[in-house]
Motif scaffolding. Structure first.
Motif, PDB file in Angstrom:
ATOM      1  N   VAL A  41      12.953 -25.449 -30.837  1.00 27.09           N
ATOM      2  CA  VAL A  41      12.648 -24.029 -30.311  1.00 27.09           C
ATOM      3  C   VAL A  41      13.825 -23.965 -29.394  1.00 27.09           C
ATOM      4  N   ALA A  42      14.488 -22.619 -29.660  1.00 28.62           N
ATOM      5  CA  ALA A  42      15.813 -22.553 -28.851  1.00 28.62           C
ATOM      6  C   ALA A  42      15.581 -21.856 -27.274  1.00 28.62           C
ATOM      7  N   ARG A  43      14.543 -21.025 -27.469  1.00 26.14           N
ATOM      8  CA  ARG A  43      14.320 -20.113 -26.253  1.00 26.14           C
ATOM      9  C   ARG A  43      12.811 -20.082 -25.954  1.00 26.14           C
ATOM     10  N   VAL A  44      12.431 -19.967 -24.623  1.00 23.64           N
ATOM     11  CA  VAL A  44      11.081 -19.617 -24.193  1.00 23.64           C
ATOM     12  C   VAL A  44      11.056 -19.023 -22.909  1.00 23.64           C
ATOM     13  N   ALA A  45      10.362 -17.625 -23.159  1.00 26.53           N
ATOM     14  CA  ALA A  45      10.232 -16.812 -22.067  1.00 26.53           C
ATOM     15  C   ALA A  45       8.871 -16.331 -21.673  1.00 26.53           C
ATOM     16  N   TYR A  46       8.465 -15.755 -20.457  1.00 27.66           N
ATOM     17  CA  TYR A  46       7.029 -15.311 -20.286  1.00 27.66           C
ATOM     18  C   TYR A  46       7.163 -13.725 -20.486  1.00 27.66           C
ATOM     19  N   LEU A  47       6.419 -12.977 -21.212  1.00 25.44           N
ATOM     20  CA  LEU A  47       6.190 -11.576 -21.490  1.00 25.44           C
ATOM     21  C   LEU A  47       5.396 -11.100 -20.123  1.00 25.44           C
ATOM     22  N   THR A  48       4.315 -11.809 -19.961  1.00 24.48           N
ATOM     23  CA  THR A  48       3.355 -11.395 -19.022  1.00 24.48           C
ATOM     24  C   THR A  48       2.838 -13.111 -18.615  1.00 24.48           C
ATOM     25  N   LEU A  90      14.349 -10.386 -23.341  1.00 24.51           N
ATOM     26  CA  LEU A  90      13.330  -9.593 -23.484  1.00 24.51           C
ATOM     27  C   LEU A  90      13.786  -8.466 -22.326  1.00 24.51           C
ATOM     28  N   ALA A  91      13.263  -7.127 -22.792  1.00 24.81           N
ATOM     29  CA  ALA A  91      13.453  -6.138 -22.208  1.00 24.81           C
ATOM     30  C   ALA A  91      12.368  -5.112 -21.843  1.00 24.81           C
ATOM     31  N   HIS A  92      12.119  -4.915 -20.479  1.00 18.37           N
ATOM     32  CA  HIS A  92      10.953  -3.982 -20.267  1.00 18.37           C
ATOM     33  C   HIS A  92      11.424  -2.659 -19.897  1.00 18.37           C
ATOM     34  N   GLN A  93      10.419  -1.853 -20.617  1.00 11.01           N
ATOM     35  CA  GLN A  93      10.756  -0.167 -20.409  1.00 11.01           C
ATOM     36  C   GLN A  93       9.583   0.376 -19.635  1.00 11.01           C
ATOM     37  N   HIS A  94      10.249   1.099 -18.731  1.00 14.40           N
ATOM     38  CA  HIS A  94       9.080   1.863 -17.762  1.00 14.40           C
ATOM     39  C   HIS A  94       9.372   3.451 -18.102  1.00 14.40           C
ATOM     40  N   GLY A  99       6.740  -0.297 -22.252  1.00 16.00           N
ATOM     41  CA  GLY A  99       6.414  -1.267 -23.152  1.00 16.00           C
ATOM     42  C   GLY A  99       7.306  -2.461 -23.107  1.00 16.00           C
ATOM     43  N   ALA A 100       7.528  -3.268 -23.944  1.00 13.48           N
ATOM     44  CA  ALA A 100       8.356  -4.201 -23.990  1.00 13.48           C
ATOM     45  C   ALA A 100       9.035  -4.431 -25.202  1.00 13.48           C
ATOM     46  N   SER A 101      10.336  -4.750 -25.410  1.00 14.20           N
ATOM     47  CA  SER A 101      11.128  -5.035 -26.593  1.00 14.20           C
ATOM     48  C   SER A 101      11.721  -6.581 -26.406  1.00 14.20           C
ATOM     49  N   ASP A 115       9.697  -3.950 -31.418  1.00 20.57           N
ATOM     50  CA  ASP A 115       9.012  -3.293 -30.317  1.00 20.57           C
ATOM     51  C   ASP A 115       7.871  -3.955 -30.026  1.00 20.57           C
ATOM     52  N   LEU A 116       7.559  -4.781 -29.003  1.00 20.26           N
ATOM     53  CA  LEU A 116       6.356  -5.598 -29.035  1.00 20.26           C
ATOM     54  C   LEU A 116       5.163  -4.558 -28.838  1.00 20.26           C
ATOM     55  N   ARG A 117       5.106  -3.412 -28.626  1.00 23.00           N
ATOM     56  CA  ARG A 117       4.029  -2.372 -28.801  1.00 23.00           C
ATOM     57  C   ARG A 117       3.497  -2.273 -30.216  1.00 23.00           C
ATOM     58  N   ARG A 118       4.205  -2.857 -31.073  1.00 26.28           N
ATOM     59  CA  ARG A 118       3.915  -2.410 -32.448  1.00 26.28           C
ATOM     60  C   ARG A 118       3.462  -3.714 -33.065  1.00 26.28           C
ATOM     61  N   VAL A 119       3.581  -4.851 -32.495  1.00 23.28           N
ATOM     62  CA  VAL A 119       3.358  -6.236 -32.900  1.00 23.28           C
ATOM     63  C   VAL A 119       1.488  -6.313 -32.989  1.00 23.28           C
ATOM     64  N   SER A 120       1.424  -6.863 -34.080  1.00 20.78           N
ATOM     65  CA  SER A 120      -0.133  -7.454 -34.575  1.00 20.78           C
ATOM     66  C   SER A 120      -0.391  -8.605 -35.165  1.00 20.78           C
ATOM     67  N   SER A 121      -1.331  -8.742 -35.635  1.00 22.93           N
ATOM     68  CA  SER A 121      -1.434  -9.958 -36.493  1.00 22.93           C
ATOM     69  C   SER A 121      -1.002  -9.694 -38.127  1.00 22.93           C
ATOM     70  N   ASP A 122      -0.948  -8.508 -38.278  1.00 20.25           N
ATOM     71  CA  ASP A 122      -0.516  -7.937 -39.450  1.00 20.25           C
ATOM     72  C   ASP A 122       1.143  -8.357 -39.884  1.00 20.25           C
ATOM     73  N   PRO A 123       1.445  -9.287 -40.745  1.00 22.26           N
ATOM     74  CA  PRO A 123       2.783  -9.751 -40.965  1.00 22.26           C
ATOM     75  C   PRO A 123       3.648  -8.511 -41.320  1.00 22.26           C
ATOM     76  N   GLU A 124       3.222  -7.608 -41.839  1.00 20.35           N
ATOM     77  CA  GLU A 124       4.133  -6.153 -41.954  1.00 20.35           C
ATOM     78  C   GLU A 124       4.470  -5.589 -40.812  1.00 20.35           C
ATOM     79  N   ALA A 125       3.519  -5.385 -39.610  1.00 21.32           N
ATOM     80  CA  ALA A 125       4.045  -5.047 -38.507  1.00 21.32           C
ATOM     81  C   ALA A 125       5.034  -5.863 -37.645  1.00 21.32           C
TER      82      ALA A 125
END
Length: 149
Positions: A41-48, A90-94, A99-101, A115-125
């Protein structure tokens, strides 16, 4: 992160629940998430405070929900061509686009943005919304783009 593809969470301030203590000498991690297919694992970060991101040499960025028992990742972002992810930012947008990217990069100069707003459990997203490749001087010194093949 570590060298076997796990993400471990420790309580550095000593607020760990007494009932979850492990025997003396044992690993006292609060949680261990597995999912990077045995690679570093190369990097770990907290989004929230409850969302952890990890970037691995297996070509994925994984999102973990710390409120749930450790198991499969909440979502997996797939790096182009499954190249090993060496860095992640990580980049937070206000404002209206709140959202966050996350931007991830390989050692050979491939960069992908999600774009983390578009992330879901759907692999295509879970694929990059933008990507680029840069053959800088460091890549040329190591020879042709062998790392990117």
């Amino acid at each position: 992160g570590d060298t076997v593809g796990e993400v471990r969470l420790w309580d550095l301030e000593g607020h760990k629940k007494e009932s979850s203590r492990t025997p003396a000498g044992a690993d006292d991690a609060l949680a261990v998430w597995r999912g990077h297919r045995g690679r570093p694992v190369a990097r770990v970060a907290y989004l929230t405070p409850h969302t952890i991101l990890s970037a691995g040499a297996d070509g994925t960025v994984r999102l973990w929900d710390a409120r749930r028992p450790p198991r499969a990742a909440a979502a997996t972002l797939f790096f182009p061509r499954s190249l090993p992810v060496a860095e992640m930012v990580l980049a937070h947008q206000h404002g209206p686009a709140h959202g966050a990217s996350v931007v991830a990069a390989s050692a050979c100069g491939h960069v992908a943005a999600y774009d983390l707003r578009r992330v879901s459990s759907d692999p295509e997203a879970c694929h990059a919304v933008a990507e680029a490749h840069h053959h800088g001087t460091a890549a040329r010194r190591r020879g042709p783009t062998a790392l990117c093949r």
